[in-house]
Design a protein around this motif. Structure first.
Motif, short mmCIF file in Angstrom:
data_model
loop_
_atom_site.label_atom_id
_atom_site.label_comp_id
_atom_site.label_asym_id
_atom_site.label_seq_id
_atom_site.Cartn_x
_atom_site.Cartn_y
_atom_site.Cartn_z
N ALA A 1 -5.20 2.74 1.22
CA ALA A 1 -3.84 1.91 1.64
C ALA A 1 -4.05 0.77 2.46
O ALA A 1 -3.46 -0.40 2.07
CB ALA A 1 -2.75 2.95 2.20
N PHE A 2 -4.79 0.74 3.51
CA PHE A 2 -4.82 -0.20 4.45
C PHE A 2 -6.09 -1.19 4.02
O PHE A 2 -6.04 -2.30 4.53
CB PHE A 2 -5.13 0.58 5.95
N LEU B 1 5.13 -0.98 8.36
CA LEU B 1 5.12 0.72 8.05
C LEU B 1 6.60 1.04 7.62
O LEU B 1 7.28 1.00 8.59
CB LEU B 1 4.43 1.37 9.05
N ALA C 1 4.89 4.95 3.10
CA ALA C 1 4.58 6.33 3.40
C ALA C 1 5.64 7.41 2.96
O ALA C 1 6.71 7.16 3.62
CB ALA C 1 3.76 6.64 4.69
N ASN D 1 -1.59 0.42 11.99
CA ASN D 1 -0.32 -0.38 12.04
C ASN D 1 -0.56 -1.25 13.21
O ASN D 1 -0.23 -2.56 13.09
CB ASN D 1 0.82 0.42 12.18
N THR E 1 0.40 -5.27 9.11
CA THR E 1 1.07 -4.34 8.03
C THR E 1 2.47 -3.65 8.50
O THR E 1 2.27 -3.33 9.58
CB THR E 1 -0.03 -3.31 7.52
N LEU F 1 3.19 -1.01 4.16
CA LEU F 1 2.72 0.33 3.77
C LEU F 1 3.68 1.10 3.69
O LEU F 1 4.54 1.47 4.58
CB LEU F 1 1.58 0.65 4.65
N GLY G 1 0.84 -1.21 0.14
CA GLY G 1 -0.23 -0.02 0.10
C GLY G 1 0.87 1.28 0.06
O GLY G 1 1.81 1.14 0.45
N ILE H 1 -5.12 6.92 3.31
CA ILE H 1 -4.56 5.90 4.30
C ILE H 1 -5.68 5.00 4.28
O ILE H 1 -5.10 3.46 4.21
CB ILE H 1 -4.61 6.63 5.86
#
Length: 233
Positions: A161-162, A201, A171, A194, A199, A169, A94, A158
């Motif tokens: 993405a999730f 990050l 960012a 998170n 996921t 992910l 993501g 967001i």
């Protein structure tokens, strides 16, 4: 793709990236190596021009290294063609960007539904409504990007993405276009999501305070990895 989760969701092996310039070959990254475990929160920091965004692009398979390779969720990205890397991204990745990258002709709910529909989700609308509610936009789901504030747009980004529960992910300066209070709220939301998911990050940021909230900080300078610091237990 592996049938079961891998313990290291990201592995960077001796990554180097060079590009051509009028003065000759320009080195953007040189021999960068590290591993990132599933579920970790990792900040990538460094001065402008250090290679942060280039590293992110390599880790996500948006670009290929000149030398070295990346394993993303068990797949060696250098062994795949462009379509293969796109499939890995669709299944495992993501993105949240500084400039939101929402589709202007789709409302908030439809923007979140998009990756779910591309992934063949059985009930994309229901799943998208659930994540829209989680990011605090239950009463704004029918609004289009032009009708949303910067903070609301980033919440939609967001949620999108999730939505597919990605393994990683990425960012890239997600609060760069937001005022400080809104940025703090957005990052609290990202860390909360998170914590409540598996996921991983990976966050590129120039904000040292934000980086300090991550479990690890990878510092780049002049294209090299100069430190890999873990938070105190």
């Amino acid at each position: 793709m592996p049938d079961r989760p891998v313990s290291n969701v990201l592995e960077a092996h001796q990554l180097s990236k060079e590009v051509s310039s009028p003065e000759g070959a320009l080195t953007i990254l040189k021999q960068v190596s590290f591993t990132i475990a599933a579920g970790e929160t990792v900040a990538v920091v460094g001065p402008s021009g250090a290679g942060k965004s280039t590293l992110l692009a390599l880790l996500a398979g948006l670009d290929l290294p000149t030398r070295g390779h990346v394993n993303l969720n068990g797949a060696n990205l250098s062994d795949l063609d462009e379509d293969g890397r796109a499939l890995v991204r669709a299944e495992s990745v993501g993105f949240v960007f500084q400039s939101f990258h929402l589709v202007p002709s789709l409302n908030a709910l439809e923007n979140v539904m998009l990756p779910l529909e591309l992934a063949g989700h059985d009930d994309a609308r229901r799943a998208a409504r659930e994540i829209i509610d989680k990011v605090g936009l239950a009463d704004r789901w029918s609004h289009y990007p032009a009708q949303l504030s910067g903070g609301e747009k980033q919440r939609v980004a967001i949620a999108r993405a999730f939505a597919t529960e990605p393994a990683v992910l990425f960012a890239d300066e997600p609060t760069g276009n937001l005022d400080s209070r809104t940025g703090e709220n957005i990052m609290e939301l990202m860390f909360e999501l998170n914590r409540n998911s598996s996921t991983t990050l990976v966050l590129v940021t120039h904000d040292n305070g934000l980086a300090a909230r991550c479990e690890r900080v990878l510092a780049l300078d002049a294209g090299g990895l100069v430190s890999d610091t873990r938070a105190a237990a």
